[in-house]
Design a protein around this motif. Structure first.
Motif, PDB file in Angstrom:
ATOM      1  N   ARG A 193       0.767  20.354  17.228  1.00 29.45           N
ATOM      2  CA  ARG A 193      -0.217  19.722  18.104  1.00 29.45           C
ATOM      3  C   ARG A 193      -1.592  19.937  17.482  1.00 29.45           C
ATOM      4  O   ARG A 193      -1.941  21.052  17.096  1.00 29.45           O
ATOM      5  CB  ARG A 193      -0.197  20.337  19.506  1.00 29.45           C
ATOM      6  N   VAL A 194      -2.346  18.848  17.361  1.00 26.52           N
ATOM      7  CA  VAL A 194      -3.698  18.915  16.814  1.00 26.52           C
ATOM      8  C   VAL A 194      -4.677  18.722  17.962  1.00 26.52           C
ATOM      9  O   VAL A 194      -4.689  17.669  18.609  1.00 26.52           O
ATOM     10  CB  VAL A 194      -3.903  17.841  15.726  1.00 26.52           C
ATOM     11  N   HIS A 195      -5.495  19.748  18.201  1.00 24.28           N
ATOM     12  CA  HIS A 195      -6.463  19.726  19.294  1.00 24.28           C
ATOM     13  C   HIS A 195      -7.848  19.433  18.742  1.00 24.28           C
ATOM     14  O   HIS A 195      -8.319  20.101  17.821  1.00 24.28           O
ATOM     15  CB  HIS A 195      -6.499  21.091  20.002  1.00 24.28           C
ATOM     16  N   LEU A 196      -8.499  18.434  19.299  1.00 24.05           N
ATOM     17  CA  LEU A 196      -9.859  18.082  18.900  1.00 24.05           C
ATOM     18  C   LEU A 196     -10.676  17.770  20.144  1.00 24.05           C
ATOM     19  O   LEU A 196     -10.266  16.958  20.979  1.00 24.05           O
ATOM     20  CB  LEU A 196      -9.849  16.852  17.978  1.00 24.05           C
ATOM     21  N   HIS A 197     -11.815  18.438  20.277  1.00 28.50           N
ATOM     22  CA  HIS A 197     -12.760  18.127  21.344  1.00 28.50           C
ATOM     23  C   HIS A 197     -14.150  18.103  20.736  1.00 28.50           C
ATOM     24  O   HIS A 197     -14.640  19.126  20.245  1.00 28.50           O
ATOM     25  CB  HIS A 197     -12.689  19.172  22.471  1.00 28.50           C
TER      26      HIS A 197
ATOM     27  N   SER B  14       0.821  -1.205   0.000  1.00 33.37           N
ATOM     28  CA  SER B  14       0.000   0.000   0.000  1.00 33.37           C
ATOM     29  C   SER B  14       0.857   1.258   0.000  1.00 33.37           C
ATOM     30  O   SER B  14       1.934   1.310   0.609  1.00 33.37           O
ATOM     31  CB  SER B  14      -0.912   0.014   1.227  1.00 33.37           C
ATOM     32  N   VAL B  15       0.345   2.304  -0.649  1.00 24.64           N
ATOM     33  CA  VAL B  15       1.050   3.579  -0.661  1.00 24.64           C
ATOM     34  C   VAL B  15       1.126   4.173   0.746  1.00 24.64           C
ATOM     35  O   VAL B  15       2.007   4.977   1.038  1.00 24.64           O
ATOM     36  CB  VAL B  15       0.365   4.553  -1.653  1.00 24.64           C
ATOM     37  N   THR B  16       0.225   3.750   1.632  1.00 26.15           N
ATOM     38  CA  THR B  16       0.258   4.268   2.999  1.00 26.15           C
ATOM     39  C   THR B  16       1.482   3.781   3.775  1.00 26.15           C
ATOM     40  O   THR B  16       1.752   4.270   4.870  1.00 26.15           O
ATOM     41  CB  THR B  16      -1.019   3.894   3.763  1.00 26.15           C
ATOM     42  N   ASP B  17       2.222   2.829   3.216  1.00 30.42           N
ATOM     43  CA  ASP B  17       3.501   2.449   3.829  1.00 30.42           C
ATOM     44  C   ASP B  17       4.429   3.652   3.953  1.00 30.42           C
ATOM     45  O   ASP B  17       5.350   3.664   4.780  1.00 30.42           O
ATOM     46  CB  ASP B  17       4.213   1.383   2.995  1.00 30.42           C
ATOM     47  N   PHE B  18       4.209   4.652   3.100  1.00 29.53           N
ATOM     48  CA  PHE B  18       5.090   5.811   3.072  1.00 29.53           C
ATOM     49  C   PHE B  18       4.559   6.968   3.916  1.00 29.53           C
ATOM     50  O   PHE B  18       5.114   8.062   3.891  1.00 29.53           O
ATOM     51  CB  PHE B  18       5.293   6.264   1.613  1.00 29.53           C
ATOM     52  N   SER B  19       3.466   6.730   4.652  1.00 32.40           N
ATOM     53  CA  SER B  19       2.918   7.766   5.526  1.00 32.40           C
ATOM     54  C   SER B  19       3.831   8.009   6.714  1.00 32.40           C
ATOM     55  O   SER B  19       4.471   7.077   7.224  1.00 32.40           O
ATOM     56  CB  SER B  19       1.532   7.356   6.033  1.00 32.40           C
ATOM     57  N   ASP B  20       3.881   9.262   7.139  1.00 38.92           N
ATOM     58  CA  ASP B  20       4.646   9.599   8.334  1.00 38.92           C
ATOM     59  C   ASP B  20       3.974   9.012   9.566  1.00 38.92           C
ATOM     60  O   ASP B  20       2.744   8.978   9.656  1.00 38.92           O
ATOM     61  CB  ASP B  20       4.744  11.115   8.490  1.00 38.92           C
ATOM     62  N   LYS B  21       4.790   8.575  10.494  1.00 36.71           N
ATOM     63  CA  LYS B  21       4.281   8.072  11.767  1.00 36.71           C
ATOM     64  C   LYS B  21       4.800   8.983  12.889  1.00 36.71           C
ATOM     65  O   LYS B  21       5.904   9.514  12.832  1.00 36.71           O
ATOM     66  CB  LYS B  21       4.775   6.639  12.014  1.00 36.71           C
ATOM     67  N   ASN B  22       3.974   9.148  13.907  1.00 33.39           N
ATOM     68  CA  ASN B  22       4.393   9.905  15.088  1.00 33.39           C
ATOM     69  C   ASN B  22       4.876  11.307  14.718  1.00 33.39           C
ATOM     70  O   ASN B  22       5.853  11.819  15.258  1.00 33.39           O
ATOM     71  CB  ASN B  22       5.514   9.143  15.831  1.00 33.39           C
ATOM     72  N   HIS B  23       4.162  11.951  13.802  1.00 30.98           N
ATOM     73  CA  HIS B  23       4.599  13.237  13.271  1.00 30.98           C
ATOM     74  C   HIS B  23       3.815  14.420  13.824  1.00 30.98           C
ATOM     75  O   HIS B  23       3.959  15.553  13.339  1.00 30.98           O
ATOM     76  CB  HIS B  23       4.482  13.224  11.745  1.00 30.98           C
ATOM     77  N   PHE B  24       2.968  14.179  14.818  1.00 33.38           N
ATOM     78  CA  PHE B  24       2.235  15.266  15.454  1.00 33.38           C
ATOM     79  C   PHE B  24       1.871  14.830  16.871  1.00 33.38           C
ATOM     80  O   PHE B  24       1.992  13.650  17.232  1.00 33.38           O
ATOM     81  CB  PHE B  24       0.959  15.609  14.664  1.00 33.38           C
ATOM     82  N   THR B  25       1.422  15.786  17.681  1.00 45.39           N
ATOM     83  CA  THR B  25       0.998  15.488  19.045  1.00 45.39           C
ATOM     84  C   THR B  25      -0.516  15.613  19.129  1.00 45.39           C
ATOM     85  O   THR B  25      -1.056  16.696  18.880  1.00 45.39           O
ATOM     86  CB  THR B  25       1.649  16.458  20.041  1.00 45.39           C
ATOM     87  N   PRO B  26      -1.226  14.529  19.440  1.00 50.31           N
ATOM     88  CA  PRO B  26      -2.692  14.604  19.543  1.00 50.31           C
ATOM     89  C   PRO B  26      -3.115  15.106  20.923  1.00 50.31           C
ATOM     90  O   PRO B  26      -2.563  14.699  21.947  1.00 50.31           O
ATOM     91  CB  PRO B  26      -3.116  13.154  19.327  1.00 50.31           C
ATOM     92  N   VAL B  27      -4.118  15.972  20.943  1.00 52.86           N
ATOM     93  CA  VAL B  27      -4.641  16.505  22.197  1.00 52.86           C
ATOM     94  C   VAL B  27      -6.165  16.411  22.167  1.00 52.86           C
ATOM     95  O   VAL B  27      -6.803  16.901  21.234  1.00 52.86           O
ATOM     96  CB  VAL B  27      -4.217  17.978  22.411  1.00 52.86           C
ATOM     97  N   GLY B  28      -6.763  15.771  23.163  1.00 55.92           N
ATOM     98  CA  GLY B  28      -8.220  15.728  23.246  1.00 55.92           C
ATOM     99  C   GLY B  28      -8.806  14.417  22.784  1.00 55.92           C
ATOM    100  O   GLY B  28      -8.340  13.336  23.161  1.00 55.92           O
ATOM    101  N   ASP B  29      -9.832  14.499  21.937  1.00 58.50           N
ATOM    102  CA  ASP B  29     -10.643  13.342  21.554  1.00 58.50           C
ATOM    103  C   ASP B  29     -10.079  12.593  20.356  1.00 58.50           C
ATOM    104  O   ASP B  29     -10.678  12.551  19.279  1.00 58.50           O
ATOM    105  CB  ASP B  29     -12.081  13.783  21.264  1.00 58.50           C
ATOM    106  N   ARG B  30      -8.907  12.003  20.518  1.00 55.94           N
ATOM    107  CA  ARG B  30      -8.316  11.096  19.532  1.00 55.94           C
ATOM    108  C   ARG B  30      -8.182  11.701  18.129  1.00 55.94           C
ATOM    109  O   ARG B  30      -8.605  11.097  17.145  1.00 55.94           O
ATOM    110  CB  ARG B  30      -9.128   9.791  19.444  1.00 55.94           C
TER     111      ARG B  30
END
Length: 536
Positions: A418-422, A69-85
């Motif tokens: 950091r991506v904030h989602l609530h 899959s092309v998603t093999d080339f997706s970045d991992k652990n490239h942001f900080t999640p905050v809030g509701d997943r």
């Protein structure tokens, strides 16, 4: 050595960056396209035609998809999640996430542009141009707030989607406001000279199209830009700084690190950021640019949803050998609350509907039992089922935004976003309405509800991590927006944005077609300003 000063530097090669690099180079400007990833080869670096069992243990041990899959080339652990997943998709490759999108290409309608600084009529010519270039297929459905476009012949719905449509028709006969139409996607269904390969309906679209039929930035606009002789692609190059003059009103260069680790300055008369909604905001915040309004990173929204599955006993003995298609979803429930807003929540949603024996993504996976009985139940439930997947629009609020994580850095020493989602009450109310509406449709279609959330709460909702928009929104007032109606910074005269971060508001519809149309329009405006000498 003679200095090279490009007319425009475009950073990011996804949907917006790809079309911008083509439109600008076709206008006669010298363009440098800077992309942190590399070129990937369809059918070699990714593709779904091979055996799922080839190197299965090795791929699972590496926490990769069993498929190439092309998603093999997706970045991992490239942001900080905050809030509701929250999730955030980032694919570093020439073409970006256009390599793994589903191809859904829906026009926003007049209602959707109501709070924008531009109207539907302003964008409509660019929608038409984009649909022709992208080879969008579809039907003329006559929906006022999802206008028809320039389509190749449509792809038929499958049996389960036809069953759902019957339920919708019965509810419409009772006075309910809703529509059920076939989906529209950017994949050729007709042969035209010089066009990409016709789709052959293998269903592996989101793993990366192995025959390059699906539209991507890498297979259409970027090659067209290269043919002009005005485009230079710098792959494997990560922008690390934006350099301005003393006034901070003009960009003069960017700094990037190439694959060998060397740092280089690239001088330009204009800069287009098309890095993704999260990454564009991140780079502006890191460089302290274009933020006199304080709105960079704010107004972040995406799509969210949940799923309801149906079982139609009347399909039990059907011939399932004709279930191939363009990925899984072929039907679309739309038109909800366009004419009369809901009393229980603001905004609306659509429901992507799919059915049939998908080649690599069985929707019914965990029936009880084993052996021959298990196989029989898997097959029966697969050929008799349909899935209804909600796509609702989050409202912009102070609880959803992007900022910088000053403690976590990437390998270039830059703060991670950091991506904030609530989730909020409006989101839960909308999701409850979707579940109730889906159950009504299934019952009216003489089906049974196979699965649904036990309880609709924030914990049941899922964010679409590819559909983020709005962090650098356009508007007429420089105090409340980052860009003007042309996608140009209010603060920095030669800084433009070409990704979905420019969205002023967000409906329920998929963002990519609108992103491409707006980026094409922005590029034309940029070229006109450059030719008048307004950008330096």
């Amino acid at each position: 050595m003679r200095r090279t000063i490009y007319d425009v530097c475009v950073v990011g090669s996804g949907p917006g960056g790809g079309i911008s690099s083509y439109a600008l180079s076709a206008a006669g400007l010298k363009v440098a396209l800077v992309e942190s990833g590399h070129w990937l080869r369809p059918g070699m670096d990714y593709g779904g035609h091979g055996s799922i069992y080839a190197k299965l243990d090795e791929r699972l041990a590496a926490q990769r998809s069993p498929l190439l899959s092309v998603t093999d080339f997706s970045d991992k652990n490239h942001f900080t999640p905050v809030g509701d997943r929250p999730g955030h998709g980032l694919l570093r490759a020439v073409g970006g996430r256009s390599l793994c999108w589903a191809g859904h290409s829906l026009r926003f309608g007049p209602l959707d542009f109501k709070s924008w600084p531009i109207s539907y009529d302003t964008v409509a010519p660019y929608y038409a141009r984009a649909e022709r270039l992208m080879c969008v297929y579809g039907n003329k459905d006559g929906l006022w707030n999802m206008p028809d476009g320039e389509f190749q012949k449509g792809v038929p719905m499958r049996c389960g989607e036809h069953a759902l449509k019957k339920g919708v028709q019965r509810l419409k006969a009772q006075g309910r406001k809703m529509e059920f139409v076939p989906l529209r996607k950017a994949m050729p269904t007709e042969f035209h000279e010089g066009q990409r390969a016709k789709c052959h309906y293998c269903g592996h679209c989101m793993n990366g199209c192995e025959v390059d039929a699906k539209y991507t930035s890498a297979n259409t606009p970027i090659p067209l830009g290269l043919k002009t002789g005005n485009l230079t692609v710098l792959s494997g190059s990560m922008m690390t700084r934006i350099l301005t003059d003393e006034s901070r009103r003009r960009v003069r260069a960017i700094e990037y690190v190439d694959e060998k680790g060397s740092t280089t300055q690239l001088e330009c008369r204009a800069l287009v950021l098309a890095c993704s909604t999260v990454e564009t905001a991140r780079h502006l915040l890191i460089n302290g640019l274009a933020n006199s309004s304080g709105q960079v990173g704010r107004n972040l929204t995406s799509h969210f949803g949940l799923s309801v599955s149906a079982f139609f006993p009347q399909l039990r003995n059907r011939d399932a050998s004709n279930d191939d298609g363009t990925d899984y979803y072929h039907g679309l429930l739309s038109g909800l609350y366009w004419d009369e807003p809901s009393r229980n929540f603001a905004g609306t949603y659509q429901v992507q509907c799919g059915s049939g024996l998908h080649p690599n993504n069985p929707r019914i996976q965990y029936p009880a039992g084993f052996g021959r009985a298990l196989k029989r139940e898997l097959r029966e439930k697969a050929i008799c089922s349909a899935n209804m997947n909600m796509q609702g629009a989050l409202l912009a609020s102070a609880k959803k935004f992007v900022d910088l994580d000053q403690e976590r850095k990437d390998r270039y020493g830059l703060p991670l976003p950091r991506v904030h989602l609530h989730y909020e009450d409006n989101d839960v109310a909308m999701a409850k309405d979707m579940v109730a509406t889906s159950e009504e449709i299934i019952r009216e279609a003489h089906g049974e509800v196979l699965s649904k959330p036990e309880e609709v709460t924030e914990a049941a909702l899922q964010i679409d991590y590819n559909h983020w928009v709005g962090t650098v929104r356009m508007g007429n007032d420089a105090k409340t927006s980052v860009l003007n109606a042309d996608g140009q910074s209010h603060d920095v005269v030669n800084l433009f944005v070409g990704d979905s971060s420019v969205f002023a508001a967000y409906p329920e519809k998929n963002p990519t077609l609108t992103n491409i149309a707006l980026a094409w329009r922005m590029s034309e405006r940029l070229a006109e300003k450059a030719k008048r000498g307004e950008l330096g």
